[in-house]
Design an enzyme around this catalytic site. Structure first.
Site, PDB file in Angstrom:
ATOM      1  N   ARG A 147     -10.676  -0.400  -4.080  1.00  0.00           N
ATOM      2  CA  ARG A 147     -10.871   0.837  -3.312  1.00  0.00           C
ATOM      3  C   ARG A 147     -11.010   2.026  -4.254  1.00  0.00           C
ATOM      4  O   ARG A 147     -10.341   2.087  -5.292  1.00  0.00           O
ATOM      5  CB  ARG A 147      -9.689   1.090  -2.371  1.00  0.00           C
ATOM      6  CG  ARG A 147      -9.500   0.020  -1.331  1.00  0.00           C
ATOM      7  CD  ARG A 147      -8.440   0.464  -0.318  1.00  0.00           C
ATOM      8  NE  ARG A 147      -7.945  -0.669   0.423  1.00  0.00           N
ATOM      9  CZ  ARG A 147      -6.661  -1.023   0.484  1.00  0.00           C
ATOM     10  NH1 ARG A 147      -5.732  -0.308  -0.136  1.00  0.00           N
ATOM     11  NH2 ARG A 147      -6.294  -2.070   1.183  1.00  0.00           N
ATOM     12  N   HIS A 175       2.276   1.496   2.636  1.00  0.00           N
ATOM     13  CA  HIS A 175       3.262   0.915   1.700  1.00  0.00           C
ATOM     14  C   HIS A 175       4.655   1.501   1.954  1.00  0.00           C
ATOM     15  O   HIS A 175       5.493   1.545   1.047  1.00  0.00           O
ATOM     16  CB  HIS A 175       2.903   1.217   0.228  1.00  0.00           C
ATOM     17  CG  HIS A 175       1.740   0.440  -0.302  1.00  0.00           C
ATOM     18  ND1 HIS A 175       0.909   0.935  -1.275  1.00  0.00           N
ATOM     19  CD2 HIS A 175       1.280  -0.790  -0.015  1.00  0.00           C
ATOM     20  CE1 HIS A 175      -0.019   0.035  -1.563  1.00  0.00           C
ATOM     21  NE2 HIS A 175       0.186  -1.027  -0.809  1.00  0.00           N
ATOM     22  N   ARG A 198       5.532  -7.245  10.118  1.00  0.00           N
ATOM     23  CA  ARG A 198       4.960  -6.089   9.447  1.00  0.00           C
ATOM     24  C   ARG A 198       3.778  -5.604  10.287  1.00  0.00           C
ATOM     25  O   ARG A 198       2.887  -6.391  10.613  1.00  0.00           O
ATOM     26  CB  ARG A 198       4.464  -6.484   8.064  1.00  0.00           C
ATOM     27  CG  ARG A 198       3.793  -5.329   7.377  1.00  0.00           C
ATOM     28  CD  ARG A 198       3.013  -5.792   6.186  1.00  0.00           C
ATOM     29  NE  ARG A 198       2.399  -4.640   5.543  1.00  0.00           N
ATOM     30  CZ  ARG A 198       1.250  -4.691   4.903  1.00  0.00           C
ATOM     31  NH1 ARG A 198       0.585  -5.828   4.807  1.00  0.00           N
ATOM     32  NH2 ARG A 198       0.758  -3.619   4.331  1.00  0.00           N
ATOM     33  N   GLU A 237       9.512  -5.906   0.171  1.00  0.00           N
ATOM     34  CA  GLU A 237       9.228  -5.414   1.517  1.00  0.00           C
ATOM     35  C   GLU A 237       9.843  -6.324   2.574  1.00  0.00           C
ATOM     36  O   GLU A 237      10.277  -5.870   3.630  1.00  0.00           O
ATOM     37  CB  GLU A 237       7.714  -5.302   1.723  1.00  0.00           C
ATOM     38  CG  GLU A 237       7.108  -4.230   0.829  1.00  0.00           C
ATOM     39  CD  GLU A 237       5.603  -4.328   0.697  1.00  0.00           C
ATOM     40  OE1 GLU A 237       4.925  -3.702   1.509  1.00  0.00           O
ATOM     41  OE2 GLU A 237       5.119  -5.021  -0.219  1.00  0.00           O
ATOM     42  N   ASN A 280       4.115 -11.553   8.102  1.00  0.00           N
ATOM     43  CA  ASN A 280       3.146 -10.543   7.681  1.00  0.00           C
ATOM     44  C   ASN A 280       1.748 -11.159   7.808  1.00  0.00           C
ATOM     45  O   ASN A 280       1.337 -11.957   6.972  1.00  0.00           O
ATOM     46  CB  ASN A 280       3.450 -10.154   6.227  1.00  0.00           C
ATOM     47  CG  ASN A 280       2.487  -9.117   5.692  1.00  0.00           C
ATOM     48  OD1 ASN A 280       1.517  -8.730   6.361  1.00  0.00           O
ATOM     49  ND2 ASN A 280       2.733  -8.668   4.481  1.00  0.00           N
TER      50      ASN A 280
END
Ligand code: AMP
Length: 415
Positions: free
Chosen positions: A250, A189, A99, A396, A7
């Protein structure tokens, strides 16, 4: 099969080596043999490696790019002193799973990487200018280091959401903007929401088709997902990860007029305004202190800082609003599942979110809620709650490894 899961972020590289095969998946016994994280790639990097069952190893080294970082990882993996079970040389790694953040509409599932796939990921750069180039760097570096005979697979953050219907993914702007430029909600996600849904089924014995839940990935980046019949029906992030819930830095949902107004008032460029919305907003922007939820909760305990309290209340209020919206959209959900650094570890935040939902008959068991942290998957709702509540630590990397195996073996859905 030993899968190297990679990743790559803009200045980081995260990896795991996971042993998996069809029997291990059936018994849910896939195993992480080693893992690592390199941060600050591009300067003096901070490195953390760990072999299963051994203490972590901390190092620092100047690593100028992702290629150098991967090279460093491979040296460590193949060093005879490292002793990862079953791994002596690169030949003991059978496939690589990457990923990839944005797969646009073209990648609806994980795919084996070839020239065409690389070109496709490059084409998505416009939509993910920060993420996809970093993911590609990982792909190029892995091909160079492992050679062309080691299969590489791309697993997209967006693909789980490819089942969203038009009613969820279209923005109410002229339809031509979707037709011409693919302006729409994609959601992110996806591997996390997919994993949470899978683990929920394992915990409850439900079939995929009967899985009607709301999954909440609450971390530095946060998103909610309405899963109906096992598929993503709606999710809170949009064309980019800026949309939806309030996050660490964010802003989440915002009236787009704010952007033009701020440019005008502050006399700044659009890039500067977007930098504020991405990097200096959310929990950090409101509290003025930090984007880190744990630090913020400590701050509140010590100083009762008004804006820290406000940031936490806003964060929880926004999650609650999405639960309400998705419950309506799905005509009711069977469970709410918390994951991500905050969702998995903070009984306090979970309680704040759920307390505002008692009108829906959703109730926590306070004692179970307090017990759920540090990697435990468990039910935390009271016996009389109309909707079950779970904490499900996400994984993940496991989805990445299993998808890589599936693509390499060319077998259909295997779990
Ligand atoms: P993630 O992005 O999923 O790694 O999550 C990172 C976020 O989880 C940060 O804001 C952390 O402060 C938060 N977090 C981790 N542990 C806790 C905790 N025990 N209580 C509250 N927040 C936590």
């Amino acid at each position: 099969m030993n899968i190297f899961v990679l990743n790559c972020g803009s200045s980081s590289l995260k990896f795991q080596i996971i042993e998996t095969d069809l029997d291990l998946i059936k018994d849910d016994k896939d195993r992480t043999l080693a893992k690592g994280l390199i941060e600050r790639v591009g300067s003096q990097a901070i490195i953390s490696f760990q072999v299963e069952g051994q203490p972590p190893l901390k190092q620092a080294a100047p690593l100028r790019d992702h290629r150098a970082a991967l090279n460093y990882v491979i040296k460590w993996i193949t060093d005879p002193e490292t002793e990862i079970p079953g791994i002596r040389s690169l030949e003991d790694i059978h496939a690589i799973g990457h990923r990839v953040v944005h797969g646009e509409e073209r990648f609806k599932k994980s795919v084996r990487i070839d020239k065409e796939v690389i070109a496709g990921i490059e084409d998505c750069i416009d939509l993910a200018p920060l993420h996809n180039p970093a993911n590609l760097k990982g792909i190029y570096a892995a091909r160079e280091q492992f050679g062309p005979s080691t299969p590489q697979v791309a697993v997209f953050d967006t693909s789980f959401h490819s089942t969203m219907p038009e009613i969820s993914y279209l923005y109410a702007i002229p339809y031509q903007t979707y037709r011409r430029f693919k302006v729409r909600k994609y959601g992110f996600h996806g591997t996390s929401h997919r994993y949470i849904s899978y683990r929920y089924r394992k915990l409850t014995g439900k079939e995929r088709e009967d899985t009607n839940i709301i999954t909440l990935h609450l971390g530095n980046g946060s998103s909610a997902c309405a899963i109906k019949g096992g598929n993503s029906l709606d999710t809170s992030m949009g064309m980019t990860p800026l949309d939806g819930l309030m996050m660490g830095t964010r802003c989440g949902d915002i009236d787009p007029t704010v952007i033009e107004y701020l440019m005008h008032k502050e006399g700044t460029s659009i890039d500067e305004v977007f930098s504020v919305l991405n990097k200096r907003s959310g929990v950090l922007g409101i509290s003025g202190l930090t984007n880190d939820m744990r630090d913020l909760l400590d701050e509140i305990k010590e100083h009762q800082d008004r804006r820290a309290i406000l940031a936490v209340e806003m964060f929880c209020g926004k999650v609650r609003k999405y639960i309400g919206a998705y419950t309506a959209e799905m005509n009711g959900a069977d469970a709410i599942c918390f994951a991500g650094g905050i969702g998995e570890n903070s009984p306090e935040i979970r309680k704040k979110i759920i307390t505002g939902l008692d009108w829906l008959g959703i109730e926590l068991d306070d004692s179970l809620n307090e017990q759920a942290y540090g990697g435990k998957a468990m039910k935390i709702s009271s016996a009389k709650s109309r909707v079950e509540i779970f904490v499900i630590p996400t994984n993940e990397e496991l989805i990445l490894a299993r998808d890589t195996l599936r693509v390499v073996l060319n077998v259909p859905r295997i779990w």
